[in-house]
Design an enzyme around this catalytic site. Structure first.
Site, PDB file in Angstrom:
ATOM      1  CB  SER A 142      -0.874   0.020   1.257  1.00 49.08           C
ATOM      2  OG  SER A 142      -1.527   1.265   1.404  1.00 49.08           O
ATOM      3  CE1 TYR A 165      -3.696  -2.188   5.293  1.00 53.85           C
ATOM      4  CE2 TYR A 165      -3.028   0.053   4.753  1.00 53.85           C
ATOM      5  CZ  TYR A 165      -3.451  -1.203   4.359  1.00 53.85           C
ATOM      6  OH  TYR A 165      -3.617  -1.473   3.021  1.00 53.85           O
ATOM      7  CE  LYS A 183      -1.083  -4.186   3.501  1.00 53.69           C
ATOM      8  NZ  LYS A 183      -1.144  -5.467   2.776  1.00 53.69           N
TER       9      LYS A 183
END
Length: 171
Positions: free
Chosen positions: A64, A77, A81
């Site tokens: 991401s 998160y 990533k």
């Protein structure tokens, strides 16, 4: 140009907590690392064992743009990533000698079930459009095209790379 003998596409993510990192429950931190990082690592490990025997293969992990630049309320998160991007480079160095290429794709907002909360109103879609030079968010088939390229003979000299697909928002 044909596909390589085998390809793995790691494309999983979870983000059970969206908010200030200081308030994140430990269970949510553990779950995010388990799915977004450990899951990718274990799948690569298993696929690499088979690919090593045949001396060819492609491993593609969907990360991401959050791994390059964390957005608000998504620190854990984003760090998973970012770790996927670094893991991609490390695996590429380890597995290249066996004819295995390892790459990542770092999309921006893509209209998927996972990102539905980000694009579920016209106001939210317009906010994304205003921050993105191409003026919109991505569709899943646009991201899939990069995976097809990376897995094909046309991508045969690409390893350890991250293809950023964010409509120019990180430009």
């Amino acid at each position: 140009m044909g596909m390589a003998s085998d390809s793995l596409v790691n494309n999983a993510a979870t983000n059970p907590y969206f908010g200030p990192a200081i308030d994140m429950p430990e269970w949510a931190f553990d779950k995010t690392l388990e799915v977004n990082l450990k899951g990718y690592f274990v799948h690569i490990q298993q696929a690499a064992r088979l690919m090593k025997q045949q001396r060819s293969g492609n491993i593609i992990s969907v990360a991401s743009i959050a791994g390059l630049r964390p957005g608000p309320n998504e620190l854990t998160y984003a760090l998973t990533k970012a770790a996927v991007l670094n893991m991609t480079r490390g695996w590429a160095k380890e597995l290249g000698q066996f004819g295995i290429r390892v790459n990542a794709i770092a999309p921006g907002v893509v209209e998927t079930y996972f990102a539905s909360v980000l694009v579920d109103t016209e106001e939210k879609r317009q906010a994304i459009a205003s921050r993105t030079p191409v003026g919109r968010h991505a569709q899943p088939n646009e991201i899939a095209g990069a995976a097809v390229f990376l897995a094909s003979k046309m991508g045969s000299y690409v390893t350890g790379a991250t293809i950023v697909m964010d409509g120019g928002s990180s430009a």
